[in-house]
Design an enzyme around this catalytic site. Sequence first.
Site, short mmCIF file in Angstrom:
data_model
loop_
_atom_site.label_atom_id
_atom_site.label_comp_id
_atom_site.label_asym_id
_atom_site.label_seq_id
_atom_site.Cartn_x
_atom_site.Cartn_y
_atom_site.Cartn_z
N TYR A 139 11.05 -18.21 4.97
CA TYR A 139 11.17 -19.41 4.14
C TYR A 139 12.38 -20.23 4.62
CZ TYR A 139 9.53 -22.28 0.41
OH TYR A 139 8.97 -23.30 -0.28
N LEU A 140 12.26 -20.61 5.87
CA LEU A 140 13.41 -21.11 6.63
C LEU A 140 13.88 -22.49 6.17
CD1 LEU A 140 12.17 -20.01 10.16
CD2 LEU A 140 13.70 -18.77 8.60
N HIS A 141 15.16 -22.73 6.36
CA HIS A 141 15.76 -24.04 6.07
C HIS A 141 16.82 -24.32 7.13
CE1 HIS A 141 19.03 -21.63 4.50
NE2 HIS A 141 18.21 -21.05 3.62
N GLU A 142 17.51 -25.44 6.96
CA GLU A 142 18.49 -25.87 7.97
C GLU A 142 19.61 -24.85 8.17
OE1 GLU A 142 18.85 -28.53 10.12
OE2 GLU A 142 16.77 -29.00 9.65
N GLY A 143 19.91 -24.06 7.15
CA GLY A 143 20.93 -23.01 7.30
C GLY A 143 20.51 -22.01 8.37
N HIS A 144 19.27 -21.54 8.27
CA HIS A 144 18.75 -20.62 9.29
C HIS A 144 18.74 -21.31 10.67
CE1 HIS A 144 16.44 -19.14 5.61
NE2 HIS A 144 17.08 -18.05 6.00
N ASP A 152 26.41 -15.86 3.12
CA ASP A 152 26.44 -14.49 2.61
C ASP A 152 27.72 -13.85 3.15
OD1 ASP A 152 23.59 -14.20 1.37
OD2 ASP A 152 23.33 -15.21 3.28
P1 AMP Z 1 18.20 -14.89 4.63
O1 AMP Z 1 16.88 -15.36 5.16
O2 AMP Z 1 18.55 -15.46 3.30
O3 AMP Z 1 18.35 -13.39 4.71
O4 AMP Z 1 19.30 -15.48 5.62
C1 AMP Z 1 19.27 -15.21 7.00
C2 AMP Z 1 20.56 -15.65 7.61
O5 AMP Z 1 20.76 -17.05 7.40
C3 AMP Z 1 21.80 -14.95 7.02
O6 AMP Z 1 22.73 -14.67 8.05
C4 AMP Z 1 22.33 -15.99 6.07
O7 AMP Z 1 23.72 -15.87 5.83
C5 AMP Z 1 22.03 -17.27 6.83
N1 AMP Z 1 22.02 -18.40 5.91
C6 AMP Z 1 21.31 -18.52 4.75
N2 AMP Z 1 21.59 -19.69 4.14
C7 AMP Z 1 22.51 -20.32 4.91
C8 AMP Z 1 23.20 -21.56 4.81
N3 AMP Z 1 23.02 -22.39 3.78
N4 AMP Z 1 24.08 -21.89 5.79
C9 AMP Z 1 24.29 -21.05 6.83
N5 AMP Z 1 23.66 -19.87 6.98
C10 AMP Z 1 22.78 -19.50 6.04
#
Ligand code: AMP
Length: 280
Positions: free
Chosen positions: A32-37, A150
């Site tokens: 469920y990817l976004h710009e953070g990923h 995180d």
């Molecule tokens: P997740 O899919 O939530 O397990 O996140 C995967 C990776 O993306 C982890 O290293 C998170 O810390 C990173 N991540 C999630 N949201 C953000 C964000 N808003 N900005 C930067 N990295 C993010």
Amino acid sequence: MRIIYEQKEMQGIADKYRNWDKTIGFVATMGYLHEGHLSLIREAKKDNDVVFVSIFVNPTQFSPDEDLDKYPRDFKRDEEMLKKEGVDFLFYPTVETMYPKNFQTYINVEELTKVLEGQSRPTHFRGVTTIVAKLFNITKPHKAYFGQKDAQQLIVIKRMVEDLNIDIEIVGMPIVRENDGLAMSSRNKYLSDKEREQAVCLHQALEKAKEMIDAGNYDVQKIKQEMEKVIYNYSIPKIDYISISNLTTLQELSQVEPSNTLISMAVFIGKTRLIDNLWI
Ligand code: AMP
């Protein structure tokens, strides 16, 4: 982009690139990817010859009362986004292959996981470190990228890598935010329109803390009080915790230590638990 479902196949591909002296960058996600990923993936692309991304909603990091089944998923959309970013390999395993019947080995980072998120979610980090170690063994990267979003997870993974002599460089990347400051998260999808407006309270509270620290106010109690006020101004949110801790040990501080402080928080917006933080 090739999608790989099997662990052995992924390991073989990693071996091949390593034999060719190519560097592998890896980003672990739950989809469920976004710009953070994408920010992690772009950094991995810049730094490495090939980029591997995994999508795996890891059941062992959710407790039975958490949102494993409801966790948002949209594989087709994710796949398109990853293709556009020029990701080379997507590792997309099933739960059954990652946790076969006889599975019984877990990694536990002890002290760092007893506080903050670990206090509210006691089995969470054992699941995180175990899956990350497994993914490292499967994708064999030179560098792996994690978000500061995180914060505790990043600190715990760095500890694990150092303690277990895992030969991978862990790269921490800044938090990517929406225009109004809300940290991007797959869980933001759960928010109703009204809750989405209230959710900015986390970032606003962190901004308040930053403002106070910039003005030379290092008293943790006072900073926490002001942060709470900001949050309660948005009426409903329930604070799980606000913490001002040492960035290395995650132990609570009474005075902010410039360049070595993590301000972190978890707040319920309705039923959705959101986290955010600020590295001082
Ligand atoms: P997740 O899919 O939530 O397990 O996140 C995967 C990776 O993306 C982890 O290293 C998170 O810390 C990173 N991540 C999630 N949201 C953000 C964000 N808003 N900005 C930067 N990295 C993010």
